[in-house]
Write a protein that holds these residues in place. Structure first.
Motif, PDB file in Angstrom:
ATOM      1  N   TYR A  93       0.834  -1.207   0.000  1.00  0.00           N
ATOM      2  CA  TYR A  93       0.000   0.000   0.000  1.00  0.00           C
ATOM      3  C   TYR A  93       0.866   1.253   0.000  1.00  0.00           C
ATOM      4  O   TYR A  93       0.689   2.159  -0.813  1.00  0.00           O
ATOM      5  N   GLU A  94       1.840   1.273   0.907  1.00  0.00           N
ATOM      6  CA  GLU A  94       2.704   2.461   1.008  1.00  0.00           C
ATOM      7  C   GLU A  94       3.526   2.672  -0.252  1.00  0.00           C
ATOM      8  O   GLU A  94       3.756   3.808  -0.673  1.00  0.00           O
ATOM      9  N   ASN A  95       3.953   1.565  -0.840  1.00  0.00           N
ATOM     10  CA  ASN A  95       4.685   1.665  -2.105  1.00  0.00           C
ATOM     11  C   ASN A  95       3.845   2.370  -3.161  1.00  0.00           C
ATOM     12  O   ASN A  95       4.325   3.235  -3.880  1.00  0.00           O
ATOM     13  N   MET A  96       2.587   1.970  -3.217  1.00  0.00           N
ATOM     14  CA  MET A  96       1.729   2.539  -4.255  1.00  0.00           C
ATOM     15  C   MET A  96       1.315   3.962  -3.919  1.00  0.00           C
ATOM     16  O   MET A  96       1.099   4.789  -4.812  1.00  0.00           O
ATOM     17  N   ALA A  97       1.226   4.257  -2.621  1.00  0.00           N
ATOM     18  CA  ALA A  97       0.739   5.579  -2.209  1.00  0.00           C
ATOM     19  C   ALA A  97       1.845   6.634  -2.178  1.00  0.00           C
ATOM     20  O   ALA A  97       1.563   7.833  -2.166  1.00  0.00           O
ATOM     21  N   PHE A  98       3.087   6.179  -2.188  1.00  0.00           N
ATOM     22  CA  PHE A  98       4.223   7.091  -1.956  1.00  0.00           C
ATOM     23  C   PHE A  98       4.200   8.307  -2.885  1.00  0.00           C
ATOM     24  O   PHE A  98       4.250   9.459  -2.435  1.00  0.00           O
ATOM     25  N   GLY A  99       4.093   8.054  -4.171  1.00  0.00           N
ATOM     26  CA  GLY A  99       4.122   9.152  -5.142  1.00  0.00           C
ATOM     27  C   GLY A  99       2.946  10.100  -4.963  1.00  0.00           C
ATOM     28  O   GLY A  99       3.074  11.317  -5.159  1.00  0.00           O
ATOM     29  N   LEU A 102       3.513  12.364  -1.952  1.00  0.00           N
ATOM     30  CA  LEU A 102       4.448  13.443  -2.275  1.00  0.00           C
ATOM     31  C   LEU A 102       3.738  14.564  -3.020  1.00  0.00           C
ATOM     32  O   LEU A 102       4.124  15.716  -2.949  1.00  0.00           O
ATOM     33  N   ARG A 103       2.684  14.202  -3.743  1.00  0.00           N
ATOM     34  CA  ARG A 103       1.929  15.230  -4.466  1.00  0.00           C
ATOM     35  C   ARG A 103       0.851  15.852  -3.597  1.00  0.00           C
ATOM     36  O   ARG A 103      -0.008  16.569  -4.078  1.00  0.00           O
ATOM     37  N   LYS A 104       0.887  15.518  -2.289  1.00  0.00           N
ATOM     38  CA  LYS A 104      -0.039  16.104  -1.328  1.00  0.00           C
ATOM     39  C   LYS A 104      -1.503  15.857  -1.687  1.00  0.00           C
ATOM     40  O   LYS A 104      -2.368  16.710  -1.500  1.00  0.00           O
ATOM     41  N   MET A 105      -1.767  14.686  -2.213  1.00  0.00           N
ATOM     42  CA  MET A 105      -3.141  14.330  -2.533  1.00  0.00           C
ATOM     43  C   MET A 105      -3.870  14.004  -1.234  1.00  0.00           C
ATOM     44  O   MET A 105      -3.279  13.456  -0.315  1.00  0.00           O
ATOM     45  N   PRO A 106      -5.164  14.346  -1.139  1.00  0.00           N
ATOM     46  CA  PRO A 106      -5.901  14.031   0.093  1.00  0.00           C
ATOM     47  C   PRO A 106      -5.929  12.521   0.356  1.00  0.00           C
ATOM     48  O   PRO A 106      -5.968  11.730  -0.593  1.00  0.00           O
ATOM     49  N   LYS A 107      -5.940  12.182   1.664  1.00  0.00           N
ATOM     50  CA  LYS A 107      -5.845  10.780   2.069  1.00  0.00           C
ATOM     51  C   LYS A 107      -6.919   9.890   1.446  1.00  0.00           C
ATOM     52  O   LYS A 107      -6.626   8.788   0.998  1.00  0.00           O
ATOM     53  N   GLN A 108      -8.177  10.375   1.432  1.00  0.00           N
ATOM     54  CA  GLN A 108      -9.259   9.535   0.900  1.00  0.00           C
ATOM     55  C   GLN A 108      -9.053   9.254  -0.580  1.00  0.00           C
ATOM     56  O   GLN A 108      -9.309   8.157  -1.069  1.00  0.00           O
ATOM     57  N   ILE A 110      -6.172   9.187  -2.167  1.00  0.00           N
ATOM     58  CA  ILE A 110      -5.092   8.201  -2.277  1.00  0.00           C
ATOM     59  C   ILE A 110      -5.652   6.807  -2.057  1.00  0.00           C
ATOM     60  O   ILE A 110      -5.430   5.887  -2.843  1.00  0.00           O
ATOM     61  N   ASP A 111      -6.415   6.678  -0.985  1.00  0.00           N
ATOM     62  CA  ASP A 111      -6.963   5.386  -0.607  1.00  0.00           C
ATOM     63  C   ASP A 111      -7.837   4.819  -1.729  1.00  0.00           C
ATOM     64  O   ASP A 111      -7.731   3.655  -2.093  1.00  0.00           O
ATOM     65  N   ARG A 112      -8.670   5.676  -2.285  1.00  0.00           N
ATOM     66  CA  ARG A 112      -9.574   5.246  -3.346  1.00  0.00           C
ATOM     67  C   ARG A 112      -8.771   4.731  -4.543  1.00  0.00           C
ATOM     68  O   ARG A 112      -8.999   3.631  -5.031  1.00  0.00           O
ATOM     69  N   ARG A 113      -7.769   5.532  -4.936  1.00  0.00           N
ATOM     70  CA  ARG A 113      -6.996   5.163  -6.126  1.00  0.00           C
ATOM     71  C   ARG A 113      -6.202   3.885  -5.911  1.00  0.00           C
ATOM     72  O   ARG A 113      -6.198   2.996  -6.764  1.00  0.00           O
ATOM     73  N   VAL A 114      -5.530   3.792  -4.757  1.00  0.00           N
ATOM     74  CA  VAL A 114      -4.698   2.612  -4.497  1.00  0.00           C
ATOM     75  C   VAL A 114      -5.568   1.367  -4.522  1.00  0.00           C
ATOM     76  O   VAL A 114      -5.228   0.352  -5.143  1.00  0.00           O
ATOM     77  N   LYS A 115      -6.731   1.437  -3.853  1.00  0.00           N
ATOM     78  CA  LYS A 115      -7.589   0.255  -3.781  1.00  0.00           C
ATOM     79  C   LYS A 115      -8.142  -0.107  -5.152  1.00  0.00           C
ATOM     80  O   LYS A 115      -8.225  -1.281  -5.504  1.00  0.00           O
ATOM     81  N   ILE A 148       0.628   2.868 -12.229  1.00  0.00           N
ATOM     82  CA  ILE A 148      -0.721   3.183 -12.704  1.00  0.00           C
ATOM     83  C   ILE A 148      -1.431   4.189 -11.808  1.00  0.00           C
ATOM     84  O   ILE A 148      -2.085   5.109 -12.288  1.00  0.00           O
ATOM     85  N   VAL A 149      -1.282   4.053 -10.470  1.00  0.00           N
ATOM     86  CA  VAL A 149      -2.020   4.961  -9.574  1.00  0.00           C
ATOM     87  C   VAL A 149      -1.681   6.413  -9.834  1.00  0.00           C
ATOM     88  O   VAL A 149      -2.493   7.296  -9.574  1.00  0.00           O
ATOM     89  N   ARG A 150      -0.500   6.659 -10.340  1.00  0.00           N
ATOM     90  CA  ARG A 150      -0.116   8.059 -10.526  1.00  0.00           C
ATOM     91  C   ARG A 150      -0.794   8.687 -11.733  1.00  0.00           C
ATOM     92  O   ARG A 150      -0.734   9.894 -11.920  1.00  0.00           O
ATOM     93  N   GLU A 151      -1.419   7.863 -12.561  1.00  0.00           N
ATOM     94  CA  GLU A 151      -2.083   8.343 -13.771  1.00  0.00           C
ATOM     95  C   GLU A 151      -1.196   9.304 -14.551  1.00  0.00           C
ATOM     96  O   GLU A 151      -1.567  10.441 -14.822  1.00  0.00           O
ATOM     97  N   PRO A 152      -0.020   8.820 -14.937  1.00  0.00           N
ATOM     98  CA  PRO A 152       0.929   9.693 -15.628  1.00  0.00           C
ATOM     99  C   PRO A 152       0.573   9.822 -17.101  1.00  0.00           C
ATOM    100  O   PRO A 152      -0.313   9.134 -17.602  1.00  0.00           O
ATOM    101  N   GLN A 153       1.285  10.711 -17.778  1.00  0.00           N
ATOM    102  CA  GLN A 153       1.071  10.887 -19.213  1.00  0.00           C
ATOM    103  C   GLN A 153       1.685   9.745 -19.997  1.00  0.00           C
ATOM    104  O   GLN A 153       1.208   9.407 -21.073  1.00  0.00           O
TER     105      GLN A 153
END
Ligand code: ADP
Ligand code: MG
Lengths: 364, 314
Positions: A93-99, A102-108, A110-115, A148-153
């Motif tokens: 989870y932390e691995n996926m949430a790390f980026g 860092l972008r100061k995304m709200p916790k919920q 982050i949680d939604r995207r990671v899951k 994928i969670v970062r939804e990059p270009q």
């Protein structure tokens, strides 16, 4: 989502030119595979795009921004490393949430995207594990999920399947294709495996010694290789190559190699005539040699001795003694060949290739 | 195995014994103890024996002149509790041990981070860094003695030259000054150990992790915290504990620089034990007791250290 452009990019390490004047345009949403033998500069090309290497000259464009001198974090890309590069002390989870953190995304959020992504990749039950508690395949998924969670270009992947066993590799290959088509994110995928390249890429860029050899669809690479390198690199076993003399006659052009004579295909006679009385390199894929044991009816054009027989199950590779070294043919697995005996060979002339012996460029 | 014919019964006995020994040696626990026994023996001979002898001596009134002392129970320990110099000694040791370590840790970390960067002559500098640690402390302490000299100190000379002070600093002349001076010399000597150990740890951090974090948007500090620190955390803990233990048990630096002075105000356990037990009065019993007062502290620190190392192995 964005296009990616390499504009005359050169990367030199003291003494070595790893990437030599690479110009390449990757379309928005495209899955582009960079393929070539080990050491040809694939990784370096990818790292230049990621900003992990400063280019020696040239420009890199992502979307509509020139990013040549922009640090990696501002390029809006995600990279999947060959060894996954998961943070060993963080959970999945932390691995996926790390980026995202860092972008100061709200916790919920982050949680939604990671899951959501974990679900998509089937790793939702592993979220509390550490990387060392995962199998190779699971780690690979986490690395993918982290991208994928970062939804990059743009996704950059450097041989992401090379550490998996053969079976898992084939399976993951299929999943990765589906995933990319579904997400539609521009992806640049590096591999040295031409089978991976052929099955995965919308288009394939073949590199050798830092130089782009050909950029084309898998079908075109296979049917119309631009030069000798591409011709022999794509396809397995590799295309048979042998020198042959061009002999022109009344209304015919023949290719003569030792005691083997081939009638040139009608549509290429003009091109070959330029080489009259000179040598060209003839290329024939193993699958374009129709081979049968013994002596068969008249339309067989060649009779060659069998040297080695390799039954692979789904097909049998027959090594024939050709005009210059071995000719490999793919044969029906139900046919029986014995070393030392003669085999009848018909060449699918329409699929023949020829190359200039000096420039190694394809004549057809 | 026991199917020997009736006529050969007498031979069967030694055969069976050999069989049994071989069987016995095949058993893993037996072998394990067998292999461990040389280690145990060395430990017993060279560590346990002096240790228990020390405990025994601390319970007698043995002196250098009178090697066969009487058993006096805990009298030596009780006496020390009333000894003002011993109180100071305890305080000094704790200051010396606990104040210097954070400095060594931070300076060592900074040095290691610096030496982990690519720059010309890096290897030369890395080697030079180790010097304070390699040079025998007795020697380097003499150098510090000169640097701290009441009359000839180059520090004083420099500061006077710059007009920052009027007269020479008495680096070793008062208790406060002397303890600060001791701590500085100790930090100088101990920092390389931290730096080298941490540097080794830094080199174990895979470059790919830094790159992955950089792409994800981490700046240098964030990368240090997220990637580097977790990898070197174990090394930080272990070097810190080691350093505390070593500093606690130090002797040479203090002995050369102050001999516990002025007026016995800068002793640490090692030097005070030596002075009472051998140097001055030759009261072996009390000297041993002083050393043994150090034991609980070191035992606790060692226990923490061992527990930590074991937890990392799991
Ligand atoms: N950091 C580097 N320093 C010097 N040479 C390098 C460096 N990275 C790659 N090279 C050289 O550049 C060439 C291309 O390497 P690379 O991009 O890793 O190839 P590939 O990924 O296709 O196997 C190789 O000759 C390699 O030795
Ligand atoms: Mg590579």
């Amino acid at each position: 989502m964005a296009q990616v452009i390499y504009d005359h990019v050169t990367k030199r390490f003291d003494g070595v030119i790893a990437v030599n004047d690479l110009t390449l345009e990757v379309k928005d949403g495209e899955f582009l595979v960079l393929v070539g033998p080990s050491g040809c500069g694939k990784t370096t090309a990818l790292r230049c795009l990621a900003g992990l290497e400063e280019v020696t000259s040239g420009d890199i464009i992502i979307g509509d921004r020139v990013v040549t001198h922009i640090p990696p974090k501002d390029r809006d890309i995600a990279m999947v490393f060959q060894n996954y590069a998961l943070y060993p002390h963080m959970t999945v989870y932390e691995n996926m949430a790390f980026g995202l953190k860092l972008r100061k995304m709200p916790k919920q959020e982050i949680d939604r995207r990671v899951k959501e992504v974990a679900e998509m990749l089937g790793i939702q039950d592993l979220l509390n594990r550490k990387p060392r508690q995962l199998s190779g395949g699971q780690r690979q998924r986490v690395a993918l999920g982290r991208a994928i969670v970062r939804e990059p270009q743009v996704f950059l992947m450097d041989e992401p399947l090379s550490n998996l066993d053969a079976k898992l590799r084939v399976q993951t290959r299929g999943e990765l294709i589906k995933l990319q088509r579904r997400l539609g994110v521009t992806t640049i995928y590096v591999t040295h495996d031409q089978v991976e390249a052929m099955t995965m890429g919308h288009r394939i860029a073949v590199m050798n010694q830092g130089v782009l050899q050909q950029l084309d669809t898998p079908e075109n690479l296979y049917d119309h290789p631009a030069n000798l390198f591409v011709a022999t690199f794509i396809g397995s076993p590799a295309m048979n190559i042998f020198p042959a003399r061009v002999v022109t006659g009344e209304g015919t052009v023949r290719l003569v190699a030792g005691d083997v004579t081939l009638e040139a295909p009608a549509e290429h006679r003009g091109r070959l005539a330029e080489y009259a009385n000179r040598e060209v390199l003839v290329g024939i894929r193993p699958e374009d040699l129709i081979v049968q044991p013994g002596q068969v009816s008249e339309d067989r054009q060649l009779r060659l001795p069998v040297e080695i027989v390799e039954p692979l199950g789904s097909e049998t590779l027959v090594h024939l003694r050709g005009p210059a070294g071995a000719l490999i043919a793919k044969a029906d697995p139900h046919l029986h060949f014995s070393p030392g005996e003669l085999a009848s060979v018909r060449v699918k002339i329409e699929h023949m290739h020829a190359f200039d012996p000096q420039t190694e460029l394809a004549l057809f | 195995m026991t199917t020997a014919p009736a006529g050969t019964v007498t031979q069967a006995v030694p055969l069976r014994l050999r069989e049994r020994i071989r069987h016995w040696l095949d058993s893993e626990p037996v072998l394990a103890y067998l292999f461990m026994s040389p280690g145990w023996l060395i430990l017993l001979l060279f560590m346990s024996y002096p240790f228990f002898l020390g405990i025994w001596i601390s319970l007698t009134d043995r002196t250098v002149g009178l090697p066969s002392g009487e058993f006096v129970g805990f009298r030596n320990y009780a006496e020390l509790l009333r000894d003002r110099t011993f109180h100071l000694t305890v305080m000094n040791t704790f200051i010396y041990g606990f104040v210097t370590v954070p400095f060594k840790l931070v300076l060592g970390l900074l040095l290691a981070l610096l030496l982990n960067q690519a720059f010309p002559m890096r290897n030369v500098l890395r080697a030079a860094l180790l010097l304070p640690w390699i040079v025998p402390t007795a020697l380097s302490s003499l150098a510090w003695l000169m640097l701290y000299d009441a009359v000839l100190s180059p520090f004083s000379w420099l500061l006077k030259n710059w007009g920052l002070i009027e007269s020479n600093i008495a680096f070793l002349g008062t208790r406060t000054n002397a303890i600060i001076s001791l701590c500085i010399a100790n930090i100088w000597r101990g920092t390389p150990f931290f730096a080298v150990a941490i540097l080794a740890g830094l080199q174990a951090v895979p470059q790919e992790l830094h790159e992955a974090a950089a792409i994800e948007g981490a700046n240098r500090v964030q990368r240090f915290l997220a990637v580097t620190l977790p990898v070197i955390k174990g090394i930080l803990v272990i070097t810190t504990l080691f350093s505390i233990i070593w500093t606690f048990a130090d002797f040479q630096l203090v002995y050369v620089l102050t001999k516990g002075g002025p007026a016995n105000s800068t002793h640490i356990f090692g030097t005070y034990a030596w002075q009472i037990g051998i140097g001055g009065a030759g009261k072996l019993g009390i000297g041993a007791a002083i050393s043994l007062y150090m034991f609980p502290v070191l035992a606790v620190l060692s226990a923490i250290l061992l527990r930590y190392v074991r937890s990392q192995e799991a």
